[in-house]
Design a protein around this motif. Structure first.
Motif, PDB file in Angstrom:
ATOM      1  N   LEU A 181       0.847  -1.187   0.000  1.00  0.00           N
ATOM      2  CA  LEU A 181       0.000   0.000   0.000  1.00  0.00           C
ATOM      3  C   LEU A 181       0.886   1.242   0.000  1.00  0.00           C
ATOM      4  N   VAL A 182       0.582   2.185  -0.884  1.00  0.00           N
ATOM      5  CA  VAL A 182       1.355   3.416  -0.977  1.00  0.00           C
ATOM      6  C   VAL A 182       0.399   4.607  -0.964  1.00  0.00           C
ATOM      7  N   THR A 183       0.575   5.487   0.005  1.00  0.00           N
ATOM      8  CA  THR A 183      -0.221   6.708   0.110  1.00  0.00           C
ATOM      9  C   THR A 183       0.282   7.723  -0.905  1.00  0.00           C
ATOM     10  N   LEU A 184      -0.622   8.234  -1.738  1.00  0.00           N
ATOM     11  CA  LEU A 184      -0.257   9.156  -2.806  1.00  0.00           C
ATOM     12  C   LEU A 184      -0.610  10.594  -2.429  1.00  0.00           C
ATOM     13  N   PRO A 185       0.016  11.585  -3.079  1.00  0.00           N
ATOM     14  CA  PRO A 185      -0.216  12.986  -2.716  1.00  0.00           C
ATOM     15  C   PRO A 185      -1.646  13.486  -2.951  1.00  0.00           C
ATOM     16  N   THR A 194       8.352  -0.162  -7.221  1.00  0.00           N
ATOM     17  CA  THR A 194       8.068  -1.482  -6.668  1.00  0.00           C
ATOM     18  C   THR A 194       9.282  -2.379  -6.871  1.00  0.00           C
ATOM     19  N   THR A 195       9.585  -3.176  -5.842  1.00  0.00           N
ATOM     20  CA  THR A 195      10.805  -3.977  -5.852  1.00  0.00           C
ATOM     21  C   THR A 195      10.550  -5.343  -5.220  1.00  0.00           C
ATOM     22  N   GLY A 196      11.457  -6.280  -5.494  1.00  0.00           N
ATOM     23  CA  GLY A 196      11.552  -7.517  -4.759  1.00  0.00           C
ATOM     24  C   GLY A 196      10.495  -8.554  -5.070  1.00  0.00           C
ATOM     25  N   LEU A 229       7.349   1.986  -2.713  1.00  0.00           N
ATOM     26  CA  LEU A 229       7.645   3.264  -2.071  1.00  0.00           C
ATOM     27  C   LEU A 229       7.251   4.429  -2.975  1.00  0.00           C
ATOM     28  N   LEU A 230       6.738   5.491  -2.348  1.00  0.00           N
ATOM     29  CA  LEU A 230       6.463   6.732  -3.074  1.00  0.00           C
ATOM     30  C   LEU A 230       7.775   7.459  -3.348  1.00  0.00           C
ATOM     31  N   ARG A 239       5.602  11.603   4.886  1.00  0.00           N
ATOM     32  CA  ARG A 239       6.817  11.097   5.533  1.00  0.00           C
ATOM     33  C   ARG A 239       7.462  10.033   4.649  1.00  0.00           C
ATOM     34  N   PRO A 240       8.779  10.073   4.457  1.00  0.00           N
ATOM     35  CA  PRO A 240       9.435   9.017   3.684  1.00  0.00           C
ATOM     36  C   PRO A 240       9.301   7.683   4.405  1.00  0.00           C
ATOM     37  N   SER A 241       9.321   6.618   3.639  1.00  0.00           N
ATOM     38  CA  SER A 241       8.942   5.310   4.173  1.00  0.00           C
ATOM     39  C   SER A 241      10.129   4.370   4.340  1.00  0.00           C
TER      40      SER A 241
END
Length: 419
Positions: free
Chosen positions: A225-229, A289-291, A280-281, A357-359
């Motif tokens: 889940l990624v919170t967008l602006p 997206t990774t991994g 991550l945003l 906030r950075p994640s």
């Protein structure tokens, strides 16, 4: 069967003439052991710096930032591979760079529990999301943990309560709304069960209770889940079965809209991702997206999987909605309750300002992720923001400042330090 291991120094036939023996990993004994060493990352030097050790060895712990800048460490596997019993929960002080055991905060959680700082001082919300190590009948119930008296108040109503393992949780919309979403998940251990569930809870009520949201198209373990602006949430990655067993990676993505409690389609990922994946945003408003660490590489589960090293970048629809605003100038640090002015393009078109906030994301866990709505006024050549004064909503540290125009298009982030 294709292996993932090799012995350095062997070549030719010798390199292939090897075998390994192993025992089944059980809930009672693990081959993994925790470590107590602690490091701080310096973003200026891009180096890790050793600080004081933890008192408890931990593997798969959760670190939750608190409003005063300290960090609470809970859970994990100890030095012998057992889930810690919760009697050594400890807090890191960034001023002294030392850990203090809080014997008064004796509470057990399974590994990587999602613990979110709420708007109320001393009150954390355990969403029930976790990575799984530990018995199925202990520490699985969502609830509010009061750090002032160590009390725990269960929050009822979540659907598929037996499938919170490998789910992910996040704030839905700005953190001021105090609404949390719990997405997907599966059964304990190697269970083939998975759920489509999206449930939400408003923590501002006297008796918070989960309510149903829109369901995902498929059962989804390991969602990201990624919170967008623009206040929406990207839901991507995941698999229907344990670690993608049986070629069950979903290859679907959705965007959750908190204003309408609905899902809309997003561009489907080309790479399937399950266990050990992250998203991550990025400061430019896109998502990395990774991994992925599948057990097998084929539908029949006969070929061992290998760790996914390909990266993908998702471009949200808002970046196709015309010119984006720009933050052209402004301070690198802002203070609680104070105002700060930033130069922008087209100030009259700015509709919203967000501090995100950075994640630090791993194993469906991202307790740092939060978007904070910021009051602002428009000026002739920019905007003047008023930094929220509530540290429970805005813990100290670095943030990405986004200006969002009336079309929902965000600027490239301007980094600021909140203190």
């Amino acid at each position: 069967m294709r292996g993932q291991y090799r012995i350095e120094g062997l070549t030719g036939a010798d390199a292939r003439n090897l075998y390994g023996l192993s025992e089944k990993i059980t809930m009672d004994k693990q081959d993994y052991q925790g470590r107590k060493e602690t490091y701080e990352f310096d973003p200026v030097t891009e180096r890790y710096q050793r600080v004081a050790d933890m008192h408890e060895k931990r593997w798969y712990p959760t670190l939750t930032g608190l409003p005063d800048g300290s960090v609470l460490a809970v859970s994990g596997l100890d030095g012998s591979g057992q889930v810690v019993d919760g009697s050594q929960n400890e807090i890191f002080d960034p001023a002294t760079r030392k850990w203090t055991v809080r014997k008064d905060l004796d509470r057990y959680f399974p590994t990587y529990p999602t613990l979110l700082q709420t708007a109320k001082p001393g009150l954390l919300f355990y969403t029930g999301s976790n990575s799984g190590y530990g018995p199925e009948d202990r520490g699985r119930e969502p609830g509010l943990w009061n750090l002032t008296d160590n009390s725990f108040r269960p929050v009822p109503g979540i659907r598929d309560a037996d499938q919170l393992e490998t789910s992910m949780s996040a704030w839905a919309g700005p953190v001021q709304n105090q609404t949390v979403m719990v997405v997907g998940g599966g059964g304990v251990g190697e269970s083939p069960k998975s759920t489509r569930r999206i449930d939400l809870v408003d923590l501002t009520g006297r008796r918070p209770r989960f309510r149903p949201g829109p369901d995902l198209p498929e059962g989804t373990r390991y969602p990201n889940l990624v919170t967008l602006p623009d206040d929406t949430t990207l839901i991507t990655n995941g698999a229907r079965d344990y670690r993608g067993r049986g070629a069950t990676d979903n290859h679907i993505a959705r965007v959750y809209h908190p204003d309408s409690n609905t899902l809309s389609p997003a561009a489907d990922p080309a790479v399937g991702r399950n266990y050990h994946s992250s998203a991550l945003l990025l400061p430019d408003g896109r998502v990395l997206t990774t991994g992925s660490d599948p057990l097998y590489a084929d539908r029949k589960n006969t070929i061992s999987g290998s760790f996914e090293q390909r990266l993908e970048v998702y471009t949200p629809p808002y970046l196709y909605h015309g010119d984006r605003p720009a933050i052209t100038s402004g301070p690198a640090a802002v203070s609680y309750g104070r105002q700060a002015t930033f130069g922008t393009s087209a100030p009259a078109d700015i509709a919203a300002v967000r501090l995100i906030r950075p994640s630090a994301a791993t194993h469906m866990l991202n307790v740092d992720q939060r978007s904070v709505a910021v009051d602002f006024t428009r000026q002739a050549r920019g905007i003047t923001i008023t930094v929220p004064g509530q540290r429970t909503l805005l813990p100290p540290g670095p943030y990405m400042l986004f200006a969002v125009n009336r079309a929902g298009v965000p600027s490239v982030a301007h980094w600021v330090m909140v203190s």
